[in-house]
Design an enzyme around this catalytic site. Structure first.
Site, PDB file in Angstrom:
ATOM      1  N   ASP A   1      -7.646   7.003   9.269  1.00 17.28           N
ATOM      2  CA  ASP A   1      -7.376   5.835   8.643  1.00 17.28           C
ATOM      3  C   ASP A   1      -7.774   6.024   7.086  1.00 17.28           C
ATOM      4  OD1 ASP A   1      -7.912   3.304   7.342  1.00 17.28           O
ATOM      5  OD2 ASP A   1      -8.858   2.441   9.003  1.00 17.28           O
TER       6      ASP A   1
ATOM      7  N   ASN B   1       1.752   8.858   2.839  1.00 15.57           N
ATOM      8  CA  ASN B   1       2.825   7.852   2.996  1.00 15.57           C
ATOM      9  C   ASN B   1       2.058   6.427   3.484  1.00 15.57           C
ATOM     10  OD1 ASN B   1       5.667   7.012   4.270  1.00 15.57           O
ATOM     11  ND2 ASN B   1       3.957   6.665   6.104  1.00 15.57           N
TER      12      ASN B   1
ATOM     13  N   TYR C   1       1.178  -5.102  -4.665  1.00 12.31           N
ATOM     14  CA  TYR C   1       1.772  -3.726  -4.191  1.00 12.31           C
ATOM     15  C   TYR C   1       2.711  -3.213  -5.431  1.00 12.31           C
ATOM     16  CZ  TYR C   1       5.200  -1.023  -1.670  1.00 12.31           C
ATOM     17  OH  TYR C   1       6.092   0.030  -1.100  1.00 12.31           O
TER      18      TYR C   1
ATOM     19  N   LYS D   1       1.590   0.528  -6.676  1.00 12.92           N
ATOM     20  CA  LYS D   1       2.469   2.004  -7.069  1.00 12.92           C
ATOM     21  C   LYS D   1       2.648   2.394  -8.351  1.00 12.92           C
ATOM     22  CE  LYS D   1       3.763   2.040  -2.644  1.00 12.92           C
ATOM     23  NZ  LYS D   1       3.195   2.977  -1.658  1.00 12.92           N
TER      24      LYS D   1
ATOM     25  N   THR E   1      12.120  -1.584   7.316  1.00 13.28           N
ATOM     26  CA  THR E   1      10.922  -1.029   7.992  1.00 13.28           C
ATOM     27  C   THR E   1       9.835  -2.482   8.201  1.00 13.28           C
ATOM     28  OG1 THR E   1       9.316  -0.637   6.095  1.00 13.28           O
ATOM     29  CG2 THR E   1      10.706   1.224   7.116  1.00 13.28           C
TER      30      THR E   1
HETATM   31  N1  LIG Z   1      10.177   0.359   3.128  1.00 10.44           N
HETATM   32  C1  LIG Z   1      10.679   0.173   1.870  1.00 10.44           C
HETATM   33  O1  LIG Z   1      11.447  -0.486   1.443  1.00 10.44           O
HETATM   34  C2  LIG Z   1       9.714   1.153   0.874  1.00 10.44           C
HETATM   35  C3  LIG Z   1      10.303   1.022  -0.376  1.00 10.44           C
HETATM   36  C4  LIG Z   1       9.486   1.995  -1.291  1.00 10.44           C
HETATM   37  C5  LIG Z   1       8.265   2.750  -1.000  1.00 10.44           C
HETATM   38  N2  LIG Z   1       8.112   2.223   0.291  1.00 10.44           N
HETATM   39  C6  LIG Z   1       6.715   3.053   0.685  1.00 10.44           C
HETATM   40  O2  LIG Z   1       6.704   3.970   1.932  1.00 10.44           O
HETATM   41  C7  LIG Z   1       5.705   4.399   2.709  1.00 10.44           C
HETATM   42  C8  LIG Z   1       5.896   3.795   4.195  1.00 10.44           C
HETATM   43  O3  LIG Z   1       6.290   2.349   4.232  1.00 10.44           O
HETATM   44  P1  LIG Z   1       7.018   1.887   5.439  1.00 10.44           P
HETATM   45  O4  LIG Z   1       8.310   1.173   4.739  1.00 10.44           O
HETATM   46  O5  LIG Z   1       7.738   2.959   6.374  1.00 10.44           O
HETATM   47  O6  LIG Z   1       6.120   0.921   6.137  1.00 10.44           O
HETATM   48  P2  LIG Z   1       5.528   0.695   7.614  1.00 10.44           P
HETATM   49  O7  LIG Z   1       6.705   0.903   8.748  1.00 10.44           O
HETATM   50  O8  LIG Z   1       4.909  -0.749   7.580  1.00 10.44           O
HETATM   51  O9  LIG Z   1       4.535   2.001   8.087  1.00 10.44           O
HETATM   52  C9  LIG Z   1       3.438   2.059   7.073  1.00 10.44           C
HETATM   53  C10 LIG Z   1       2.502   3.055   8.009  1.00 10.44           C
HETATM   54  O10 LIG Z   1       1.359   3.131   7.106  1.00 10.44           O
HETATM   55  C11 LIG Z   1       0.283   2.954   8.335  1.00 10.44           C
HETATM   56  N3  LIG Z   1      -1.077   2.620   7.515  1.00 10.44           N
HETATM   57  C12 LIG Z   1      -1.177   1.302   6.997  1.00 10.44           C
HETATM   58  N4  LIG Z   1      -2.545   1.206   6.578  1.00 10.44           N
HETATM   59  C13 LIG Z   1      -3.356   2.382   6.793  1.00 10.44           C
HETATM   60  C14 LIG Z   1      -4.453   2.986   6.738  1.00 10.44           C
HETATM   61  N5  LIG Z   1      -5.487   2.179   6.155  1.00 10.44           N
HETATM   62  N6  LIG Z   1      -4.569   4.076   7.137  1.00 10.44           N
HETATM   63  C15 LIG Z   1      -3.396   4.860   7.853  1.00 10.44           C
HETATM   64  N7  LIG Z   1      -2.266   4.627   8.027  1.00 10.44           N
HETATM   65  C16 LIG Z   1      -2.105   3.238   7.529  1.00 10.44           C
HETATM   66  C17 LIG Z   1       0.830   2.030   8.952  1.00 10.44           C
HETATM   67  O11 LIG Z   1       0.196   2.103  10.446  1.00 10.44           O
HETATM   68  P3  LIG Z   1       0.047   0.890  11.376  1.00 10.44           P
HETATM   69  O12 LIG Z   1       1.030   0.929  12.240  1.00 10.44           O
HETATM   70  O13 LIG Z   1      -1.493   1.072  12.117  1.00 10.44           O
HETATM   71  O14 LIG Z   1      -0.140  -0.531  10.803  1.00 10.44           O
HETATM   72  C18 LIG Z   1       2.088   2.614   9.409  1.00 10.44           C
HETATM   73  O15 LIG Z   1       2.007   4.047  10.068  1.00 10.44           O
HETATM   74  C19 LIG Z   1       4.636   3.124   1.978  1.00 10.44           C
HETATM   75  O16 LIG Z   1       4.007   4.029   1.185  1.00 10.44           O
HETATM   76  C20 LIG Z   1       5.506   2.294   1.320  1.00 10.44           C
HETATM   77  O17 LIG Z   1       4.755   1.672   0.230  1.00 10.44           O
HETATM   78  C21 LIG Z   1       8.760   1.791   1.233  1.00 10.44           C
END
Ligand SMILES: NC(=O)c1ccc[n+]([C@@H]2O[C@H](COP(=O)([O-])OP(=O)(O)OC[C@H]3O[C@@H](n4cnc5c(N)ncnc54)[C@H](OP(=O)(O)O)[C@@H]3O)[C@@H](O)[C@H]2O)c1
Length: 251
Positions: free
Chosen positions: A60, A87, A164, A168, A199
């Site tokens: 975490d 990530n 958010y 970033k 996601t």
């Molecule tokens: N999706 C997009 O369009 C997008 C665009 C730009 C950047 N990003 C970035 O890409 C990265 C991945 O995002 P995603 O879209 O794949 O989102 P996601 O599917 O919501 O996955 C987020 C992950 O982070 C974990 N997490 C959250 N809080 C945590 C904590 N305190 N300790 C450990 N793990 C934690 C979640 O675990 P749980 O399952 O336990 O909640 C999940 O595994 C993020 O940094 C996000 O900001 C995403």
């Protein structure tokens, strides 16, 4: 040949899981960080079913004891770390800046900003032991001030709360300053933009797949020694070229 060891935080789903999968496909041993042990075990099972050398690790990023325990375990098991992908992130709170919920904003910063610093500092001694370590911070184009304020950019039209995007933006500066501190070492530190990816983070509204979102992350995680450090790189979303290739983004 020595194995490359990678830790991906928040690797139990979304882009993190796909990053772990793609790194493993390149022969990397992947440590899949998950804050929930059951979700971590499920991710490990899924990755192994695809042939990955993967192990889940409880992590975490907001919990100092959990972060240190993960670092201690990696040291004991592997003695070093070659790749760290910061990530894990959350996106809560929305609305215009004038309606900012400070509680939600603090929650976002705990994970997206302070969590990254805590994990990076705990893992740095292990990364310094690797011959060519790579740190990839998962940023976003919404943290990039130039397109967010350029009326010609599609990003300037996206509704955005303060929490958010600004988390970033902070991460971008954090990336640049770690890269500066580490420029005389073998450690490269870069920020990735996966693009708007389908996601749970955005209610699955993104137009890129998680596998596509992971591509720029894996690219930065496996950079050659003569590659840059201290850049924001990834998907370029421009109205003129919606399928534009990857490249550097302005801070
Ligand atoms: N999706 C997009 O369009 C997008 C665009 C730009 C950047 N990003 C970035 O890409 C990265 C991945 O995002 P995603 O879209 O794949 O989102 P996601 O599917 O919501 O996955 C987020 C992950 O982070 C974990 N997490 C959250 N809080 C945590 C904590 N305190 N300790 C450990 N793990 C934690 C979640 O675990 P749980 O399952 O336990 O909640 C999940 O595994 C993020 O940094 C996000 O900001 C995403």
């Amino acid at each position: 040949m020595t194995t490359t060891i990678a830790l991906v935080t928040g690797a139990n789903k979304g882009i993190g899981l796909e990053t772990a999968r793609q790194l493993a496909a390149r022969g990397v041993t992947v440590l899949a960080g998950a804050r929930d042990a059951a979700r971590g075990r499920e991710a490990e099972r899924a990755l192994r079913a695809d042939g990955a050398d993967a192990r889940c690790v409880s992590l975490d990023v907001t919990d100092a004891a959990s972060v240190q325990a993960a670092a201690d375990w990696i040291e004991q098991e592997y003695g070093r770390l070659d790749i760290l992908v910061n990530n894990a992130a959350i996106a809560v709170g929305g609305g215009p800046p004038s309606a900012t919920d400070l509680g939600a904003m603090r929650e976002v910063y705990e994970t997206n900003v302070f969590g990254v610093i805590m994990v990076t500092n705990a893992m740095l001694p292990l990364l310094r032991r690797a011959p060519a370590a790579r740190i990839v911070n998962m940023s976003s184009e919404v943290g990039s001030i130039t397109p967010m304020t350029d009326p010609a950019s599609p990003l300037s039209k996206m509704p955005a709360g303060l929490a958010y995007p600004s988390s970033k933006t902070a991460l971008n500066m954090i990336t640049a300053l770690y890269a500066r501190e580490l420029r005389d070492t073998a450690v490269k530190v870069n920020a990735a933009n996966p693009g708007y990816t389908k996601t749970d983070l955005n209610g699955n509204t993104g137009f890129r797949s998680a596998a596509e979102g992971a591509e720029p992350v894996v690219h930065l995680a496996t950079l050659a020694d003569d590659s840059p450090s201290g850049i924001l790189w990834g998907y370029l979303w421009s109205p003129e070229a919606p399928q534009a290739p990857y490249g550097p983004l302005p801070w």
